[in-house]
Design a protein around this motif. Structure first.
Motif, PDB file in Angstrom:
ATOM      1  N   UNK A 123       3.042  -6.251 -13.980  1.00 43.58           N
ATOM      2  CA  UNK A 123       4.296  -5.981 -14.391  1.00 43.58           C
ATOM      3  C   UNK A 123       4.686  -4.485 -14.376  1.00 43.58           C
ATOM      4  N   UNK A 124       3.908  -3.701 -14.931  1.00 41.19           N
ATOM      5  CA  UNK A 124       4.163  -2.264 -15.016  1.00 41.19           C
ATOM      6  C   UNK A 124       3.916  -1.605 -13.527  1.00 41.19           C
ATOM      7  N   UNK A 125       3.221  -2.083 -12.865  1.00 42.73           N
ATOM      8  CA  UNK A 125       3.305  -1.713 -11.171  1.00 42.73           C
ATOM      9  C   UNK A 125       4.537  -1.800 -10.700  1.00 42.73           C
ATOM     10  N   UNK A 126       4.877  -3.378 -10.774  1.00 45.62           N
ATOM     11  CA  UNK A 126       6.296  -3.938  -9.966  1.00 45.62           C
ATOM     12  C   UNK A 126       7.507  -2.813 -10.423  1.00 45.62           C
TER      13      UNK A 126
ATOM     14  N   UNK B 259      -2.025   7.447  -1.034  1.00 42.53           N
ATOM     15  CA  UNK B 259      -1.652   8.562  -1.595  1.00 42.53           C
ATOM     16  C   UNK B 259      -0.258   9.272  -0.867  1.00 42.53           C
ATOM     17  N   UNK B 260       0.499   9.991  -1.383  1.00 44.72           N
ATOM     18  CA  UNK B 260       1.364  10.764  -0.642  1.00 44.72           C
ATOM     19  C   UNK B 260       0.581  11.935  -0.064  1.00 44.72           C
ATOM     20  N   UNK B 261       0.637  12.300   0.979  1.00 46.23           N
ATOM     21  CA  UNK B 261      -0.241  13.244   1.678  1.00 46.23           C
ATOM     22  C   UNK B 261       0.263  14.686   1.068  1.00 46.23           C
ATOM     23  N   UNK B 262      -0.754  15.369   0.599  1.00 42.68           N
ATOM     24  CA  UNK B 262      -0.642  16.613  -0.089  1.00 42.68           C
ATOM     25  C   UNK B 262      -1.490  17.834   0.702  1.00 42.68           C
ATOM     26  N   UNK B 263      -2.035  17.482   1.611  1.00 40.34           N
ATOM     27  CA  UNK B 263      -3.015  18.239   2.623  1.00 40.34           C
ATOM     28  C   UNK B 263      -2.495  18.486   4.003  1.00 40.34           C
ATOM     29  N   UNK B 264      -2.819  19.357   4.827  1.00 40.25           N
ATOM     30  CA  UNK B 264      -2.576  19.297   6.137  1.00 40.25           C
ATOM     31  C   UNK B 264      -3.206  18.399   6.683  1.00 40.25           C
TER      32      UNK B 264
ATOM     33  N   UNK C  85       1.991   5.873  -4.707  1.00 40.65           N
ATOM     34  CA  UNK C  85       1.643   4.832  -3.938  1.00 40.65           C
ATOM     35  C   UNK C  85       0.362   4.129  -4.523  1.00 40.65           C
ATOM     36  N   UNK C  86      -0.244   4.416  -5.300  1.00 39.74           N
ATOM     37  CA  UNK C  86      -1.563   3.682  -5.707  1.00 39.74           C
ATOM     38  C   UNK C  86      -0.971   2.423  -6.728  1.00 39.74           C
ATOM     39  N   UNK C  87       0.436   2.596  -6.886  1.00 40.77           N
ATOM     40  CA  UNK C  87       0.766   1.250  -7.497  1.00 40.77           C
ATOM     41  C   UNK C  87       0.816   0.216  -6.635  1.00 40.77           C
ATOM     42  N   UNK C  88       0.644   0.321  -5.359  1.00 36.84           N
ATOM     43  CA  UNK C  88       0.661  -0.723  -4.359  1.00 36.84           C
ATOM     44  C   UNK C  88      -1.171  -1.304  -4.735  1.00 36.84           C
ATOM     45  N   UNK C  89      -1.807  -0.457  -4.807  1.00 38.54           N
ATOM     46  CA  UNK C  89      -3.217  -0.703  -5.074  1.00 38.54           C
ATOM     47  C   UNK C  89      -3.226  -1.578  -6.252  1.00 38.54           C
ATOM     48  N   UNK C  90      -2.919  -1.127  -7.057  1.00 40.45           N
ATOM     49  CA  UNK C  90      -2.568  -1.844  -8.227  1.00 40.45           C
ATOM     50  C   UNK C  90      -2.043  -3.157  -8.269  1.00 40.45           C
ATOM     51  N   UNK C  91      -1.204  -3.359  -7.505  1.00 43.27           N
ATOM     52  CA  UNK C  91      -0.619  -4.547  -7.301  1.00 43.27           C
ATOM     53  C   UNK C  91      -1.416  -5.768  -6.439  1.00 43.27           C
ATOM     54  N   UNK C  92      -2.158  -4.908  -5.460  1.00 45.93           N
ATOM     55  CA  UNK C  92      -3.195  -6.008  -4.824  1.00 45.93           C
ATOM     56  C   UNK C  92      -4.397  -6.080  -5.566  1.00 45.93           C
ATOM     57  N   UNK C  93      -4.603  -5.518  -6.608  1.00 50.29           N
ATOM     58  CA  UNK C  93      -5.732  -5.997  -7.592  1.00 50.29           C
ATOM     59  C   UNK C  93      -7.122  -4.984  -7.027  1.00 50.29           C
ATOM     60  N   UNK C  94      -6.511  -4.123  -6.315  1.00 47.97           N
ATOM     61  CA  UNK C  94      -7.787  -3.111  -5.765  1.00 47.97           C
ATOM     62  C   UNK C  94      -8.143  -1.885  -6.908  1.00 47.97           C
ATOM     63  N   UNK C  95      -6.818  -1.645  -7.398  1.00 54.10           N
ATOM     64  CA  UNK C  95      -7.071  -0.925  -8.635  1.00 54.10           C
ATOM     65  C   UNK C  95      -6.675  -1.474 -10.018  1.00 54.10           C
ATOM     66  N   UNK C  96      -6.619  -0.928 -11.116  1.00 55.01           N
ATOM     67  CA  UNK C  96      -5.938  -1.126 -12.271  1.00 55.01           C
ATOM     68  C   UNK C  96      -5.283   0.141 -13.019  1.00 55.01           C
ATOM     69  N   UNK C  97      -4.254  -0.016 -13.943  1.00 57.79           N
ATOM     70  CA  UNK C  97      -3.687   0.934 -14.460  1.00 57.79           C
ATOM     71  C   UNK C  97      -4.644   2.157 -15.165  1.00 57.79           C
TER      72      UNK C  97
END
Length: 214
Positions: free
Chosen positions: A19-22, A65-70, A102-114
């Motif tokens: 719910x939160x990630x969506x 993640x959003x790219x933050x490095x070269x 973008x890790x919210x997508x990982x959460x939706x997939x079940x690869x991560x949790x909040x």
């Protein structure tokens, strides 16, 4: 602490994750689009950074993640203060934690949790101290006790050598020997009883920190 049921995500926590990630993905979409434009127009390379991390049960997954490095920059698996690989836009994204969206997508997939332990790189996970390896069995989190209370990049900095001629400590070795045990101790306090109420409390604590960083 050993691997137990407490390292797994309960049904209630999983429902909260979805719910939160969506909702967060929908609300943050304009911010992500703006950040993507800034990344593409100021630094060559892809918008998203993809890297293999250790997931639940030690199984690898690809973190977003959003790219933050070269793009294509080689170096340490940890980011030091004033890391020359970090772009100007990337520094802003890191400071505001927008690169994590973008890790919210990982959460939706079940690869991560909040809420859970920091998602570790595969290379560093292989070198974890034996007494800390149990944490790699847990589902990694977008936020957590360690991420909130040890956010300052200075915690990754080895102390300066007492004698100028002495070699500086290896940053990754310092991280594994001094930072990882402290992070695992903080995470253990949550993982021993990861109730829904404690999860919500940590999410609120994260929101307060992001709005009023120390």
């Amino acid at each position: 602490m050993s691997t137990t049921e407490s390292t797994r995500v309960s049904r209630a926590r999983r429902a909260l994750d979805v719910v939160v990630a969506a909702v967060a993905l929908v609300l943050s979409a304009p911010v992500v689009v703006a950040a993507a434009v800034a990344i593409r127009t100021t630094s060559p390379g892809p918008v998203l950074f993809r890297q293999e991390r250790v997931g639940a049960g030690g199984r690898p997954f690809t973190i977003l993640k959003l790219r933050t490095m070269t793009s294509g920059g080689e170096g340490l698996d940890i980011t030091m203060g004033r890391d020359p690989r970090v772009t100007r836009v990337g520094a802003l994204l890191r400071r505001t934690s927008l690169d994590e969206l973008p890790q919210l997508l990982n959460v939706l997939r079940g690869e991560m949790t909040l809420v859970g332990p920091r998602p570790e790189t595969v290379a560093l996970a292989r070198r974890y101290p034996s007494g800390c390896r149990w944490v790699l069995e847990a589902t990694p989190g977008l936020t957590g006790p360690a991420q909130i209370r040890m956010r300052d990049s200075r915690v990754l900095e080895p102390p300066l050598a007492a004698v100028s001629s002495a070699p500086a400590p290896d940053p990754e070795t310092w991280y594994l020997e001094h930072v990882v045990p402290r992070r695992v101790d903080l995470d253990a306090g949550y993982l021993c009883a990861p109730s829904l109420s404690r999860t919500v409390a940590l999410l609120l604590e994260t929101a307060v920190y992001l709005l009023h960083p120390q």
